[in-house]
Design a protein around this motif. Structure first.
Motif, PDB file in Angstrom:
ATOM      1  N   TYR A 231     -62.359 -18.282 -40.007  1.00  0.00           N
ATOM      2  CA  TYR A 231     -62.726 -18.695 -38.645  1.00  0.00           C
ATOM      3  C   TYR A 231     -62.952 -17.476 -37.743  1.00  0.00           C
ATOM      4  N   ILE A 232     -61.999 -16.557 -37.748  1.00  0.00           N
ATOM      5  CA  ILE A 232     -62.094 -15.392 -36.857  1.00  0.00           C
ATOM      6  C   ILE A 232     -63.326 -14.558 -37.208  1.00  0.00           C
ATOM      7  N   ALA A 233     -63.550 -14.337 -38.508  1.00  0.00           N
ATOM      8  CA  ALA A 233     -64.693 -13.526 -38.934  1.00  0.00           C
ATOM      9  C   ALA A 233     -66.018 -14.186 -38.535  1.00  0.00           C
ATOM     10  N   PHE A 234     -66.122 -15.490 -38.753  1.00  0.00           N
ATOM     11  CA  PHE A 234     -67.385 -16.175 -38.445  1.00  0.00           C
ATOM     12  C   PHE A 234     -67.658 -16.163 -36.940  1.00  0.00           C
ATOM     13  N   MET A 235     -66.630 -16.428 -36.131  1.00  0.00           N
ATOM     14  CA  MET A 235     -66.814 -16.447 -34.674  1.00  0.00           C
ATOM     15  C   MET A 235     -67.151 -15.050 -34.141  1.00  0.00           C
ATOM     16  N   THR A 236     -66.716 -14.032 -34.869  1.00  0.00           N
ATOM     17  CA  THR A 236     -66.928 -12.653 -34.404  1.00  0.00           C
ATOM     18  C   THR A 236     -68.264 -12.079 -34.849  1.00  0.00           C
ATOM     19  N   TYR A 237     -68.719 -12.428 -36.052  1.00  0.00           N
ATOM     20  CA  TYR A 237     -69.873 -11.718 -36.624  1.00  0.00           C
ATOM     21  C   TYR A 237     -71.104 -12.584 -36.891  1.00  0.00           C
ATOM     22  N   ALA A 238     -70.958 -13.883 -37.007  1.00  0.00           N
ATOM     23  CA  ALA A 238     -72.104 -14.720 -37.403  1.00  0.00           C
ATOM     24  C   ALA A 238     -73.151 -14.777 -36.291  1.00  0.00           C
ATOM     25  N   THR A 239     -74.399 -14.502 -36.643  1.00  0.00           N
ATOM     26  CA  THR A 239     -75.470 -14.525 -35.636  1.00  0.00           C
ATOM     27  C   THR A 239     -75.925 -15.956 -35.333  1.00  0.00           C
ATOM     28  N   ASN A 240     -75.634 -16.889 -36.223  1.00  0.00           N
ATOM     29  CA  ASN A 240     -76.093 -18.277 -36.073  1.00  0.00           C
ATOM     30  C   ASN A 240     -75.265 -18.987 -34.999  1.00  0.00           C
ATOM     31  N   ARG A 241     -75.836 -19.096 -33.810  1.00  0.00           N
ATOM     32  CA  ARG A 241     -75.095 -19.632 -32.666  1.00  0.00           C
ATOM     33  C   ARG A 241     -74.747 -21.107 -32.838  1.00  0.00           C
ATOM     34  N   LEU A 243     -74.096 -22.719 -35.596  1.00  0.00           N
ATOM     35  CA  LEU A 243     -72.950 -22.871 -36.501  1.00  0.00           C
ATOM     36  C   LEU A 243     -71.654 -22.393 -35.849  1.00  0.00           C
ATOM     37  N   ARG A 244     -71.764 -21.340 -35.026  1.00  0.00           N
ATOM     38  CA  ARG A 244     -70.565 -20.898 -34.283  1.00  0.00           C
ATOM     39  C   ARG A 244     -70.071 -22.027 -33.381  1.00  0.00           C
ATOM     40  N   GLU A 245     -71.003 -22.699 -32.726  1.00  0.00           N
ATOM     41  CA  GLU A 245     -70.644 -23.816 -31.846  1.00  0.00           C
ATOM     42  C   GLU A 245     -69.973 -24.932 -32.649  1.00  0.00           C
ATOM     43  N   LYS A 246     -70.567 -25.255 -33.801  1.00  0.00           N
ATOM     44  CA  LYS A 246     -70.018 -26.330 -34.645  1.00  0.00           C
ATOM     45  C   LYS A 246     -68.600 -25.983 -35.111  1.00  0.00           C
ATOM     46  N   LEU A 247     -68.423 -24.727 -35.540  1.00  0.00           N
ATOM     47  CA  LEU A 247     -67.115 -24.278 -36.033  1.00  0.00           C
ATOM     48  C   LEU A 247     -66.089 -24.282 -34.903  1.00  0.00           C
ATOM     49  N   GLU A 339     -70.877 -19.334 -23.550  1.00  0.00           N
ATOM     50  CA  GLU A 339     -70.033 -20.466 -23.913  1.00  0.00           C
ATOM     51  C   GLU A 339     -68.825 -19.946 -24.704  1.00  0.00           C
ATOM     52  N   PRO A 340     -67.790 -20.777 -24.879  1.00  0.00           N
ATOM     53  CA  PRO A 340     -66.595 -20.297 -25.595  1.00  0.00           C
ATOM     54  C   PRO A 340     -66.896 -19.737 -26.985  1.00  0.00           C
ATOM     55  N   TRP A 341     -67.896 -20.320 -27.686  1.00  0.00           N
ATOM     56  CA  TRP A 341     -68.219 -19.858 -29.042  1.00  0.00           C
ATOM     57  C   TRP A 341     -69.052 -18.569 -29.036  1.00  0.00           C
ATOM     58  N   ASP A 342     -69.374 -18.072 -27.831  1.00  0.00           N
ATOM     59  CA  ASP A 342     -70.123 -16.816 -27.710  1.00  0.00           C
ATOM     60  C   ASP A 342     -69.224 -15.615 -27.433  1.00  0.00           C
ATOM     61  N   VAL A 343     -68.028 -15.870 -26.916  1.00  0.00           N
ATOM     62  CA  VAL A 343     -67.207 -14.780 -26.382  1.00  0.00           C
ATOM     63  C   VAL A 343     -66.872 -13.744 -27.451  1.00  0.00           C
ATOM     64  N   SER A 344     -66.340 -14.178 -28.590  1.00  0.00           N
ATOM     65  CA  SER A 344     -65.958 -13.219 -29.643  1.00  0.00           C
ATOM     66  C   SER A 344     -67.177 -12.471 -30.178  1.00  0.00           C
ATOM     67  N   TYR A 345     -68.295 -13.195 -30.342  1.00  0.00           N
ATOM     68  CA  TYR A 345     -69.508 -12.600 -30.908  1.00  0.00           C
ATOM     69  C   TYR A 345     -70.060 -11.493 -30.004  1.00  0.00           C
ATOM     70  N   ILE A 599     -64.298 -27.045 -22.685  1.00  0.00           N
ATOM     71  CA  ILE A 599     -65.363 -28.041 -22.839  1.00  0.00           C
ATOM     72  C   ILE A 599     -64.722 -29.399 -23.154  1.00  0.00           C
ATOM     73  N   GLN A 600     -65.534 -30.457 -23.082  1.00  0.00           N
ATOM     74  CA  GLN A 600     -65.012 -31.812 -23.293  1.00  0.00           C
ATOM     75  C   GLN A 600     -64.360 -31.965 -24.662  1.00  0.00           C
ATOM     76  N   GLU A 601     -64.961 -31.342 -25.696  1.00  0.00           N
ATOM     77  CA  GLU A 601     -64.425 -31.483 -27.058  1.00  0.00           C
ATOM     78  C   GLU A 601     -63.135 -30.689 -27.273  1.00  0.00           C
ATOM     79  N   ASP A 602     -62.813 -29.818 -26.325  1.00  0.00           N
ATOM     80  CA  ASP A 602     -61.635 -28.961 -26.485  1.00  0.00           C
ATOM     81  C   ASP A 602     -60.360 -29.774 -26.280  1.00  0.00           C
ATOM     82  N   GLN A 603     -59.727 -30.093 -27.390  1.00  0.00           N
ATOM     83  CA  GLN A 603     -58.450 -30.829 -27.354  1.00  0.00           C
ATOM     84  C   GLN A 603     -57.355 -29.935 -27.951  1.00  0.00           C
TER      85      GLN A 603
END
Length: 695
Positions: A231-241, A243-247, A339-345, A599-603
């Motif tokens: 999870y940490i690696a994908f959120m940090t390095y994956a260019t596919n936004r 998929l980062r959002e989905k993860l 967005e939250p899934w962009d911060v680490s990247y 975000i709304q999905e953040d539980q």
């Protein structure tokens, strides 16, 4: 010949702890404990009548029976965390109500309570024994000993319900973490990921799909999952936004839907905790919780958190603004926002540009074996000990587990510890922790302390050893700090030895103190050697790591404060909380403690195991409280001379002889003052966090 697997005082023979053996033999252990307990009660009743009470008659038998129970159930609990299986989980759940009942039986014994109170009132003891007695008496009162019969009955029913709910909560988090995955087949989906991550994901996919032959890390397929390293690696390095959002949404939405939904469990836990606190005469669970902590009162915690929140929020807003401008100048559409899934990247890309620091490229300098050697060398220098590997001398629960002995300066064995370093998402809970295998005990069966140190770092691959991220190095130092307090204790009474009897909000002091050494130049450069060439980490890279320590520190600090303030509010402001769900309360708090609102999905609360399944309820603030203590303690080394080995030895010995040795034998403030010569101050933490000048 004793064929039982439950041999208190010895290292557990883990391979024999099968579900069948536990199921057959643990009831025998429980029955023996009940009988021993009844004998203790009968003896104490007689001693009370004859007015013939002393420490050895009252406390020693209780120590012995409690230690047997703690060790026996501790082995089962440990295996449930590191070697999880459906059958073991069923066994754990089956016996948990009995363990809770036993705890209530011990904690609600009028004979024991009367004996402790009388012992305290009719004898003069030293400070250590008085503190143990005070704590035991208060804990019994917290278990409902002073309650009327009906209240006590309700209290016990709530205890059982809470035990089941917290176990269900934890199981739901584990199940939903394990059940989510995506098989990726297109190379564009894994663009940006380092080679070692691709290897790990390809190997996972290979196993998941039951494929024959060798996995292919270059061409896939790859398994995307929610275990921490992936999870940490994908959120940090994956260019596919996308998929980062989905993860990201899968991670923050864990245990919030369908059969594994924890949202109702949260409401029940909070309601039952409040009821139980009220029965005991406290206004809230937080008030009850803080009555046994260093902070003492809610207002003291709120004051500290607010002192940190103001500069952290100011700094975090500046950091987000800089990050968004950088992202938009490097490909994020102008119409979009971070967005939250962009911060680490984007943070990682900004970090590379700002410091020319690629954290992934530094992994080859941190192979596990060299990190361990450096950690042990530092500990030997500071604390006059020697760490010696003895893996072949100890039974293990997994082939990756290591075992070490700790020797004093005369080379006499004083303690031991297990290290379980690698992530095993299919059977091991995420996170990192230290737990007790054996306590130091000079009563009854004499035992030396043995610790479990558990991490979830990147495992070795076929061609490479475990190459650690710098964060994983810090985590290892952190857990070893906990282990040192457990293992270097000089207190012989197990109720106050090591971390026992240490107030919860002070127990992180040694662990966070050890983390500071990761930023000490000589220490780190002695550790960091390239696993292939032996080349040392450059001064330049060390300086980058030092600057990186405070990179985006406002956002990082604010995140911890958001969790701490949410936890405290959920467990305290009962009137303010009425009519609102836990999620609504959290979102209210987020307006003052986040720069990107959930975000709304953040539980996230549905997987916040620290406070709903761990021991941190109304205590998550403890990380920051103890950080004040640890930063101030480390500043004593900084004020002397970190490069002067004689100074280091002198102050290290003082740290060992106070904070590490004295455990729970004195109040933590008294121990801190023995070491530091004064009360703790927040200046060092604010400086270490990089928040100076933002107040």
């Amino acid at each position: 010949m004793d064929t039982s697997i439950f041999k208190y005082g010895e290292l557990p023979e883990f391979k024999k702890f099968t579900s069948e053996n536990i199921n057959n033999q643990f009831p025998v252990v429980l029955e023996k404990i009940r009988k021993d307990f009844n004998t203790i009660e009968n003896n104490l009743s007689s001693f009370l009548t004859q007015n013939d009470l002393n420490w050895d008659k009252v406390i020693n038998p209780l120590i012995e029976v409690n230690e047997v129970l703690r060790w026996s159930w501790g082995v089962i609990g440990h295996l449930n965390s590191v070697n999880d299986s459906e059958s073991l989980r069923k066994i754990y759940s089956k016996f948990l109500p009995e363990i809770i009942s036993l705890g209530d039986m011990f904690g609600q014994s009028k004979i024991i309570y009367d004996s402790l109170v009388k012992l305290k009132n009719t004898n003069k003891f030293d400070n250590v024994r008085n503190r143990i007695l005070d704590k035991e008496i208060l804990e019994m009162e917290h278990r409902g000993i002073s309650l009327k019969k009906n209240d006590q009955k309700e209290f016990n029913i709530i205890s059982k319900k809470l035990g089941k709910l917290t176990t269900d909560f934890s199981n739901n988090v584990n199940d939903s973490t394990k059940s989510w995955s995506l098989i990726l087949k297109d190379k564009s989906q894994v663009d940006g990921l380092p080679e070692r991550v691709l290897e790990s994901m390809a190997e996972s996919a290979h196993k998941f799909l039951n494929k024959d032959g060798q996995f292919d890390s270059k061409n896939g397929p790859w398994k995307l999952a929610l275990d921490s390293p992936t999870y940490i690696a994908f959120m940090t390095y994956a260019t596919n936004r996308n998929l980062r959002e989905k993860l990201y949404k899968a991670s923050v939405g864990r245990a919030s839907k369908g059969e594994k939904d924890n949202s109702q469990i949260i409401e029940e836990i909070l309601s039952l905790r409040t009821k139980q606190a009220n029965i005991l005469g406290y206004e809230s669970w937080a008030e009850k919780s803080l009555s046994t902590k260093m902070a003492k009162e809610i207002k003291n915690v709120e004051k500290l958190l607010e002192e940190l929140r103001i500069p952290a929020l100011k700094k975090a807003k500046l950091e987000l603004d800089i990050l968004e401008k950088f992202a938009k100048s490097n490909g994020l559409p102008e119409s979009e926002q971070i967005e939250p899934w962009d911060v680490s990247y984007w943070s990682e890309l900004l970090r590379k540009e700002k410091f020319n620091l690629d954290q992934e490229s530094l992994r080859p300098w941190f192979p596990l074996n060299d990190v361990l050697k450096g950690l042990f060398k530092l500990s030997e220098k500071l604390f006059e000990i020697k760490v010696v590997e003895a893996t072949n001398q100890a039974p293990k629960w997994n082939d990756d587990v290591l075992f070490f002995n700790i020797l004093d300066k005369e080379e006499k064995k004083i303690a031991s510890f297990y290290l379980d370093p690698y992530s095993r998402p299919e059977s091991k809970k995420p996170g990192a922790w230290m737990n007790e295998c054996l306590n130091k005990n000079n009563v009854g069966k004499h035992t030396l302390p043995v610790a479990y140190l558990v991490c979830n770092q990147t495992p070795p691959s076929k061609n490479k050893p475990s190459l650690m991220s710098f964060e994983e190095v810090q985590t290892l130092f952190h857990e070893f700090g906990h282990g040192l307090q457990h293992m270097l204790t000089t207190v012989n009474l197990p109720q106050a030895a090591g971390i026992n009897n240490v107030e919860w909000d002070a127990v992180e002091l040694p662990s966070q103190f050890m983390e500071n050494w990761c930023f000490h130049k000589n220490t780190l450069l002695n550790i960091a050697k390239h696993y292939q060439t032996g080349e040392k980490l450059s001064n330049e890279n060390f300086e980058k790591l030092l600057k990186n320590r405070t990179f985006n520190c406002g956002m990082a600090t604010l995140r911890q404060l958001h969790f701490a303030i949410t936890d405290l509010r959920l467990h305290s402001n009962i009137d303010k909380n009425k009519g609102k769900t836990a999620d609504e309360i959290r979102r209210e708090i987020a307006k003052q403690t986040t720069v990107i609102e959930p975000i709304q999905e953040d539980q996230f609360l549905c997987c916040f195991s620290h406070i709903f399944a761990g021991g941190y309820s109304a205590g998550y603030y403890s990380y920051k409280w103890a950080e004040v203590l640890s930063a101030d303690a480390f500043s004593m080394f900084e004020e002397a001379d970190l490069e002067n080995s004689e100074d280091l030895k002198l102050i290290g010995k003082k740290f060992k002889d106070t904070i590490l040795s004295l455990g729970g034998s004195l109040p933590p403030l008294d121990i801190f003052k023995l070491f530091r010569g004064r009360e703790p101050q927040t200046d060092s933490l604010i400086r270490h966090l990089g928040l100076s000048g933002t107040t």
